[in-house]
Design a protein around this motif. Structure first.
Motif, PDB file in Angstrom:
ATOM      1  N   GLY A  92       0.798  -1.220   0.000  1.00  0.00           N
ATOM      2  CA  GLY A  92       0.000   0.000   0.000  1.00  0.00           C
ATOM      3  C   GLY A  92       0.832   1.271   0.000  1.00  0.00           C
ATOM      4  O   GLY A  92       0.488   2.240  -0.694  1.00  0.00           O
ATOM      5  N   PRO A  93       1.941   1.309   0.750  1.00  0.00           N
ATOM      6  CA  PRO A  93       2.768   2.517   0.753  1.00  0.00           C
ATOM      7  C   PRO A  93       3.354   2.895  -0.612  1.00  0.00           C
ATOM      8  O   PRO A  93       3.771   4.034  -0.807  1.00  0.00           O
ATOM      9  CB  PRO A  93       3.886   2.164   1.749  1.00  0.00           C
ATOM     10  N   THR A  94       3.396   1.962  -1.567  1.00  0.00           N
ATOM     11  CA  THR A  94       3.887   2.290  -2.909  1.00  0.00           C
ATOM     12  C   THR A  94       2.859   3.079  -3.709  1.00  0.00           C
ATOM     13  O   THR A  94       3.181   3.614  -4.775  1.00  0.00           O
ATOM     14  CB  THR A  94       4.236   1.021  -3.706  1.00  0.00           C
ATOM     15  N   GLY A  95       1.613   3.095  -3.228  1.00  0.00           N
ATOM     16  CA  GLY A  95       0.536   3.735  -3.966  1.00  0.00           C
ATOM     17  C   GLY A  95      -0.360   2.751  -4.692  1.00  0.00           C
ATOM     18  O   GLY A  95      -1.409   3.129  -5.218  1.00  0.00           O
ATOM     19  N   ALA A  96       0.044   1.480  -4.746  1.00  0.00           N
ATOM     20  CA  ALA A  96      -0.788   0.460  -5.383  1.00  0.00           C
ATOM     21  C   ALA A  96      -2.060   0.233  -4.565  1.00  0.00           C
ATOM     22  O   ALA A  96      -2.032   0.252  -3.336  1.00  0.00           O
ATOM     23  CB  ALA A  96      -0.013  -0.849  -5.512  1.00  0.00           C
ATOM     24  N   GLN A  97      -3.165   0.011  -5.279  1.00  0.00           N
ATOM     25  CA  GLN A  97      -4.445  -0.247  -4.626  1.00  0.00           C
ATOM     26  C   GLN A  97      -4.893  -1.671  -4.927  1.00  0.00           C
ATOM     27  O   GLN A  97      -4.775  -2.142  -6.068  1.00  0.00           O
ATOM     28  CB  GLN A  97      -5.500   0.745  -5.105  1.00  0.00           C
ATOM     29  N   PHE A  98      -5.423  -2.330  -3.924  1.00  0.00           N
ATOM     30  CA  PHE A  98      -5.833  -3.728  -4.055  1.00  0.00           C
ATOM     31  C   PHE A  98      -7.301  -3.866  -3.677  1.00  0.00           C
ATOM     32  O   PHE A  98      -7.734  -3.366  -2.642  1.00  0.00           O
ATOM     33  CB  PHE A  98      -4.971  -4.629  -3.168  1.00  0.00           C
ATOM     34  N   VAL A  99      -8.049  -4.552  -4.543  1.00  0.00           N
ATOM     35  CA  VAL A  99      -9.484  -4.728  -4.367  1.00  0.00           C
ATOM     36  C   VAL A  99      -9.780  -6.216  -4.246  1.00  0.00           C
ATOM     37  O   VAL A  99      -9.293  -7.022  -5.049  1.00  0.00           O
ATOM     38  CB  VAL A  99     -10.263  -4.149  -5.562  1.00  0.00           C
ATOM     39  N   CYS A 100     -10.576  -6.582  -3.250  1.00  0.00           N
ATOM     40  CA  CYS A 100     -10.996  -7.973  -3.104  1.00  0.00           C
ATOM     41  C   CYS A 100     -12.327  -8.168  -3.819  1.00  0.00           C
ATOM     42  O   CYS A 100     -13.348  -7.589  -3.415  1.00  0.00           O
ATOM     43  CB  CYS A 100     -11.134  -8.334  -1.625  1.00  0.00           C
ATOM     44  N   ALA A 101     -12.312  -8.937  -4.896  1.00  0.00           N
ATOM     45  CA  ALA A 101     -13.529  -9.166  -5.674  1.00  0.00           C
ATOM     46  C   ALA A 101     -13.305 -10.325  -6.639  1.00  0.00           C
ATOM     47  O   ALA A 101     -12.161 -10.646  -6.978  1.00  0.00           O
ATOM     48  CB  ALA A 101     -13.921  -7.913  -6.462  1.00  0.00           C
ATOM     49  N   GLU A 102     -14.375 -10.931  -7.066  1.00  0.00           N
ATOM     50  CA  GLU A 102     -14.308 -11.893  -8.166  1.00  0.00           C
ATOM     51  C   GLU A 102     -14.125 -11.072  -9.430  1.00  0.00           C
ATOM     52  O   GLU A 102     -14.820 -10.090  -9.660  1.00  0.00           O
ATOM     53  CB  GLU A 102     -15.591 -12.721  -8.205  1.00  0.00           C
ATOM     54  N   VAL A 103     -13.161 -11.454 -10.278  1.00  0.00           N
ATOM     55  CA  VAL A 103     -12.719 -10.575 -11.352  1.00  0.00           C
ATOM     56  C   VAL A 103     -13.824 -10.257 -12.357  1.00  0.00           C
ATOM     57  O   VAL A 103     -13.946  -9.108 -12.812  1.00  0.00           O
ATOM     58  CB  VAL A 103     -11.478 -11.151 -12.062  1.00  0.00           C
ATOM     59  N   LEU A 104     -14.655 -11.225 -12.713  1.00  0.00           N
ATOM     60  CA  LEU A 104     -15.710 -10.958 -13.686  1.00  0.00           C
ATOM     61  C   LEU A 104     -16.734  -9.984 -13.112  1.00  0.00           C
ATOM     62  O   LEU A 104     -17.206  -9.073 -13.811  1.00  0.00           O
ATOM     63  CB  LEU A 104     -16.379 -12.257 -14.122  1.00  0.00           C
ATOM     64  N   ASP A 105     -17.072 -10.152 -11.834  1.00  0.00           N
ATOM     65  CA  ASP A 105     -17.995  -9.216 -11.185  1.00  0.00           C
ATOM     66  C   ASP A 105     -17.388  -7.820 -11.131  1.00  0.00           C
ATOM     67  O   ASP A 105     -18.071  -6.819 -11.379  1.00  0.00           O
ATOM     68  CB  ASP A 105     -18.321  -9.684  -9.769  1.00  0.00           C
ATOM     69  N   PHE A 106     -16.105  -7.745 -10.800  1.00  0.00           N
ATOM     70  CA  PHE A 106     -15.430  -6.452 -10.733  1.00  0.00           C
ATOM     71  C   PHE A 106     -15.478  -5.742 -12.080  1.00  0.00           C
ATOM     72  O   PHE A 106     -15.802  -4.552 -12.166  1.00  0.00           O
ATOM     73  CB  PHE A 106     -13.984  -6.645 -10.289  1.00  0.00           C
ATOM     74  N   LEU A 107     -15.145  -6.465 -13.140  1.00  0.00           N
ATOM     75  CA  LEU A 107     -15.115  -5.855 -14.468  1.00  0.00           C
ATOM     76  C   LEU A 107     -16.503  -5.424 -14.919  1.00  0.00           C
ATOM     77  O   LEU A 107     -16.653  -4.401 -15.599  1.00  0.00           O
ATOM     78  CB  LEU A 107     -14.501  -6.825 -15.469  1.00  0.00           C
ATOM     79  N   ARG A 108     -17.515  -6.188 -14.576  1.00  0.00           N
ATOM     80  CA  ARG A 108     -18.885  -5.818 -14.954  1.00  0.00           C
ATOM     81  C   ARG A 108     -19.334  -4.542 -14.253  1.00  0.00           C
ATOM     82  O   ARG A 108     -20.044  -3.712 -14.829  1.00  0.00           O
ATOM     83  CB  ARG A 108     -19.858  -6.952 -14.608  1.00  0.00           C
TER      84      ARG A 108
END
Length: 220
Positions: A92-108
């Motif tokens: 997280g300190p690098t600025g990267a963001q991480f999301v917990c989700a099923e990828v197809l649901d996330f993309l939709r």
């Protein structure tokens, strides 16, 4: 075709992997490579010069952290809450963001657009391409690039294949992976609207070892 995914069971599988990877996450440094071998193969140039990227199935997050440290707006999505908690704490300190989700649901559900979407032994290996590729296409800016890498298909073993975690005893945790020839990947991508498609197997640095399938395509 595989049966309907049980995402709770699949999440448990990836949580198990995430627990085993915790030490590697916290002991490692950011790095970017497409293959399973150190100091081998192409690097970030396959992504062009993106201002924003999305990694689907971001796993340990090292690649995403590498890009974030270069000033790229870097977002990753992963099914495992255990993995996302670890990567968010570590990177997280690098600025990267991480999301917990099923990828197809996330993309939709996602409304953000990206200059590049990529997968390194990640969701492009474990998601049905007929569902994944059109969704990736819709999330790319014009001229955006989709790149993924994974082990090449075993000759004669193509399409969806079931994979158990931890051998053949104990609780049944499994997922599906999708393996095709470079030519078939090119056809699938073209059907989803991609152009300038390049798909090939990069030989391993040691003769007789497993190579790496690398696929790159552009949203026109």
């Amino acid at each position: 075709m595989p049966a309907q995914h049980d995402y709770d069971s699949e999440r448990e599988l990836w949580d198990t992997y995430a627990e085993s990877a915790k030490k590697d996450i916290f002991d490692s440094e950011p790095v970017f490579r497409w293959t399973q071998y150190s100091n081998h193969g192409p690097g970030t140039e396959l992504l062009g010069n993106p201002e924003s990227v999305l990694e689907v199935g971001c796993g340990t997050g090292r690649m995403l952290a590498y890009l974030a440290k270069q000033g790229v707006k870097a977002t990753g999505v992963d099914l495992s809450p255990v993995m996302v908690k670890s990567t968010s704490e570590r990177w997280g300190p690098t600025g990267a963001q991480f999301v917990c989700a099923e990828v197809l649901d996330f993309l939709r559900d996602c409304t953000e657009m990206y200059d590049a979407v990529y997968s390194i032994f990640g969701a492009a290996w474990f998601s049905d391409p007929k569902n994944l590729l059109p969704l990736v296409y819709e999330r790319l800016n014009a001229g955006g690039v989709f790149v993924f890498s994974q082990p090449p298909a075993i000759p004669g073993a193509y399409g969806p294949q079931g994979m158990y975690k931890g051998g053949f005893a104990g609780k049944a945790m499994y997922t599906y992976r999708y393996s095709y020839t470079p030519r078939r990947w090119s056809t699938l991508l073209a059907k989803s609207g991609f152009t300038d498609i390049e798909a090939s197997v990069l030989d391993a640095p040691t003769r007789g070892h497993i190579g790496t399938l690398i696929v790159r395509a552009i949203r026109s």
